[in-house]
Write a protein that holds these residues in place. Structure first.
Motif, mmCIF file in Angstrom:
data_model
loop_
_atom_site.group_PDB
_atom_site.id
_atom_site.type_symbol
_atom_site.label_atom_id
_atom_site.label_comp_id
_atom_site.label_asym_id
_atom_site.label_seq_id
_atom_site.Cartn_x
_atom_site.Cartn_y
_atom_site.Cartn_z
ATOM 1 N N PRO A 36 0.801 -1.231 0.000
ATOM 2 C CA PRO A 36 0.000 0.000 0.000
ATOM 3 C C PRO A 36 0.832 1.279 0.000
ATOM 4 C CG PRO A 36 -0.145 -1.132 2.131
ATOM 5 C CD PRO A 36 0.568 -2.054 1.195
ATOM 6 N N ARG A 37 2.122 1.173 0.317
ATOM 7 C CA ARG A 37 2.999 2.346 0.359
ATOM 8 C C ARG A 37 4.333 1.919 -0.247
ATOM 9 N NH1 ARG A 37 6.239 3.982 4.701
ATOM 10 N NH2 ARG A 37 5.415 2.268 5.952
ATOM 11 N N ALA A 38 4.919 2.801 -1.066
ATOM 12 C CA ALA A 38 6.201 2.462 -1.707
ATOM 13 C C ALA A 38 7.313 2.457 -0.660
ATOM 14 C CB ALA A 38 6.504 3.469 -2.807
ATOM 15 N N VAL A 39 8.006 1.326 -0.564
ATOM 16 C CA VAL A 39 9.131 1.186 0.373
ATOM 17 C C VAL A 39 10.249 0.424 -0.340
ATOM 18 C CG1 VAL A 39 7.789 1.246 2.512
ATOM 19 C CG2 VAL A 39 8.079 -0.935 1.313
ATOM 20 N N TRP A 40 11.459 0.533 0.166
ATOM 21 C CA TRP A 40 12.573 -0.149 -0.498
ATOM 22 C C TRP A 40 12.760 -1.563 0.027
ATOM 23 C CZ3 TRP A 40 17.210 -2.116 1.398
ATOM 24 C CH2 TRP A 40 17.491 -1.842 2.734
ATOM 25 N N GLU A 41 12.164 -1.857 1.212
ATOM 26 C CA GLU A 41 12.372 -3.145 1.883
ATOM 27 C C GLU A 41 11.095 -3.437 2.671
ATOM 28 O OE1 GLU A 41 14.372 -6.510 3.210
ATOM 29 O OE2 GLU A 41 13.205 -5.252 4.555
ATOM 30 N N ARG A 42 10.647 -4.704 2.654
ATOM 31 C CA ARG A 42 9.342 -4.985 3.265
ATOM 32 C C ARG A 42 9.312 -4.695 4.766
ATOM 33 N NH1 ARG A 42 7.923 -11.091 2.385
ATOM 34 N NH2 ARG A 42 8.897 -10.743 0.367
ATOM 35 N N SER A 43 10.460 -4.752 5.431
ATOM 36 C CA SER A 43 10.498 -4.462 6.868
ATOM 37 C C SER A 43 10.225 -2.998 7.175
ATOM 38 C CB SER A 43 11.856 -4.872 7.443
ATOM 39 O OG SER A 43 12.898 -4.228 6.735
ATOM 40 N N GLU A 44 10.182 -2.142 6.146
ATOM 41 C CA GLU A 44 9.805 -0.734 6.329
ATOM 42 C C GLU A 44 8.295 -0.562 6.467
ATOM 43 O OE1 GLU A 44 11.928 2.178 6.154
ATOM 44 O OE2 GLU A 44 13.509 0.694 6.466
ATOM 45 N N LEU A 45 7.520 -1.584 6.087
ATOM 46 C CA LEU A 45 6.063 -1.492 6.230
ATOM 47 C C LEU A 45 5.676 -1.636 7.700
ATOM 48 C CD1 LEU A 45 5.081 -3.800 3.224
ATOM 49 C CD2 LEU A 45 4.858 -1.297 3.298
ATOM 50 N N THR A 46 4.579 -1.003 8.087
ATOM 51 C CA THR A 46 4.062 -1.204 9.444
ATOM 52 C C THR A 46 3.516 -2.628 9.536
ATOM 53 O OG1 THR A 46 1.796 -0.544 8.945
ATOM 54 C CG2 THR A 46 3.336 1.235 9.524
ATOM 55 N N PRO A 47 3.372 -3.162 10.755
ATOM 56 C CA PRO A 47 2.784 -4.501 10.872
ATOM 57 C C PRO A 47 1.423 -4.607 10.184
ATOM 58 C CG PRO A 47 3.808 -3.877 12.937
ATOM 59 C CD PRO A 47 3.879 -2.653 12.047
ATOM 60 N N ALA A 48 0.597 -3.575 10.298
ATOM 61 C CA ALA A 48 -0.734 -3.637 9.661
ATOM 62 C C ALA A 48 -0.605 -3.629 8.143
ATOM 63 C CB ALA A 48 -1.595 -2.460 10.131
ATOM 64 N N GLU A 49 0.306 -2.801 7.595
ATOM 65 C CA GLU A 49 0.504 -2.756 6.141
ATOM 66 C C GLU A 49 1.033 -4.091 5.624
ATOM 67 O OE1 GLU A 49 1.643 1.992 5.558
ATOM 68 O OE2 GLU A 49 3.225 0.536 6.013
ATOM 69 N N LEU A 50 1.998 -4.650 6.368
ATOM 70 C CA LEU A 50 2.603 -5.917 5.936
ATOM 71 C C LEU A 50 1.565 -7.042 5.958
ATOM 72 C CD1 LEU A 50 5.208 -7.427 5.141
ATOM 73 C CD2 LEU A 50 5.671 -7.727 7.584
ATOM 74 N N THR A 51 0.720 -7.034 6.984
ATOM 75 C CA THR A 51 -0.318 -8.060 7.091
ATOM 76 C C THR A 51 -1.307 -7.949 5.931
ATOM 77 O OG1 THR A 51 -0.119 -8.012 9.488
ATOM 78 C CG2 THR A 51 -2.128 -8.978 8.591
ATOM 79 N N SER A 52 -1.780 -6.724 5.676
ATOM 80 C CA SER A 52 -2.771 -6.537 4.606
ATOM 81 C C SER A 52 -2.170 -6.852 3.242
ATOM 82 C CB SER A 52 -3.287 -5.094 4.602
ATOM 83 O OG SER A 52 -3.870 -4.776 5.828
ATOM 84 N N TRP A 53 -0.915 -6.470 3.025
ATOM 85 C CA TRP A 53 -0.243 -6.763 1.747
ATOM 86 C C TRP A 53 -0.125 -8.275 1.559
ATOM 87 C CZ3 TRP A 53 5.522 -7.456 0.879
ATOM 88 C CH2 TRP A 53 5.813 -7.522 -0.494
ATOM 89 N N SER A 54 0.258 -8.974 2.640
ATOM 90 C CA SER A 54 0.377 -10.439 2.550
ATOM 91 C C SER A 54 -0.964 -11.079 2.208
ATOM 92 C CB SER A 54 0.895 -11.015 3.875
ATOM 93 O OG SER A 54 2.154 -10.489 4.175
ATOM 94 N N PHE A 55 -2.053 -10.534 2.771
ATOM 95 C CA PHE A 55 -3.381 -11.043 2.435
ATOM 96 C C PHE A 55 -3.647 -10.851 0.940
ATOM 97 C CE2 PHE A 55 -5.481 -10.339 6.896
ATOM 98 C CZ PHE A 55 -4.775 -11.406 7.390
ATOM 99 N N LEU A 56 -3.323 -9.662 0.426
ATOM 100 C CA LEU A 56 -3.611 -9.383 -0.989
ATOM 101 C C LEU A 56 -2.754 -10.265 -1.904
ATOM 102 C CD1 LEU A 56 -5.076 -7.822 -3.193
ATOM 103 C CD2 LEU A 56 -3.324 -6.026 -2.990
ATOM 104 N N VAL A 57 -1.492 -10.475 -1.533
ATOM 105 C CA VAL A 57 -0.622 -11.349 -2.335
ATOM 106 C C VAL A 57 -1.222 -12.754 -2.401
ATOM 107 C CG1 VAL A 57 1.636 -12.507 -2.361
ATOM 108 C CG2 VAL A 57 1.510 -10.041 -1.904
ATOM 109 N N ALA A 58 -1.635 -13.271 -1.246
ATOM 110 C CA ALA A 58 -2.174 -14.638 -1.206
ATOM 111 C C ALA A 58 -3.503 -14.721 -1.964
ATOM 112 C CB ALA A 58 -2.360 -15.088 0.241
ATOM 113 N N ALA A 59 -4.365 -13.706 -1.794
ATOM 114 C CA ALA A 59 -5.666 -13.729 -2.475
ATOM 115 C C ALA A 59 -5.482 -13.668 -3.986
ATOM 116 C CB ALA A 59 -6.526 -12.556 -1.988
ATOM 117 N N THR A 60 -4.530 -12.858 -4.454
ATOM 118 C CA THR A 60 -4.304 -12.721 -5.897
ATOM 119 C C THR A 60 -3.748 -14.019 -6.483
ATOM 120 O OG1 THR A 60 -3.818 -10.373 -5.543
ATOM 121 C CG2 THR A 60 -3.195 -11.302 -7.675
#
Ligand code: ZN
Length: 203
Positions: A36-60
């Motif tokens: 949801p936000r441009a970052v250079w490394e996934r650990s820069e995402l907040t826990p909520a962003e990382l969780t939601s992104w992982s959901f979208l990756v799996a759903a897609t």
């Protein structure tokens, strides 16, 4: 250009640039899922962003498996690398780049078909990627997933996001089929879009 097909709280499903499709549609197809936000490394995402992104990756990925007949008996390779943006010959050319300044996280979903014809995507083997300088020639015959395939993937992803990953209507932007090319087109801040960004630019 890369074309945004779907947007939710977990980020965006993106169709690759037509000159740089990694897997041709009949060999399994290629989409990206951006966080949801441009970052250079996934650990820069907040826990909520990382969780939601992982959901979208799996759903897609699951949606691709559910709706693409070419993936019957196949699977998805999830590839998050971002090396080419760091090449000395990538823009700005002739510089040794640091990842923190030049890498942008984007997850490639690489459909793997048992019937893949490309020697780079032979079933039961790891993918074979070209050198940076040969990437466009290597991808020249690769086709994007079709508008209809993408509409089916987006509709299935939306359903899985709600039913399996607990997203609500407010977490997902409404989308339409572009009235010119037919690819799914998410609404923007000022409302629904009937024509996608690519058709608007005449790309
Ligand atoms: Zn369009």
């Amino acid at each position: 250009m890369r074309l945004k097909l779907f947007t939710c709280v977990g980020g965006h499903i993106v169709l690759p640039d037509r000159r740089l499709v990694l897997v041709s549609r009949e060999d399994g197809g290629n989409l990206c899922v951006d966080p949801p936000r441009a970052v250079w490394e996934r650990s820069e995402l907040t826990p909520a962003e990382l969780t939601s992104w992982s959901f979208l990756v799996a759903a897609t990925g699951r949606a691709m498996l559910d709706v693409l007949p070419q993936l019957d008996g196949g699977c998805i390779n999830y590839w998050e690398a971002g090396n080419w943006a760091l090449n000395d010959d990538a823009e700005p050319k002739g510089t040794k780049k640091a990842a923190r300044e030049h890498r942008i996280v984007h997850m490639h979903l690489l459909g793997r078909s048992r019937a893949a014809a490309s020697p780079s995507w032979k079933w039961g083997e790891a993918p074979v990627f070209p050198r940076f300088g040969e990437r466009h020639a290597w991808a020249a015959t690769h086709e994007r997933l079709s508008p209809e395939e993408c509409r089916r993937i987006v509709a299935r992803t939306e359903a899985l996001s709600r039913e399996h990953y607990g997203m609500s209507a407010g977490d997902i932007l409404p989308w339409l089929a572009c009235r010119s090319c037919g690819y799914p087109t998410p609404a923007s801040g000022d409302g629904p879009r009937e024509v996608c960004e690519e058709c608007r630019r005449g790309a």
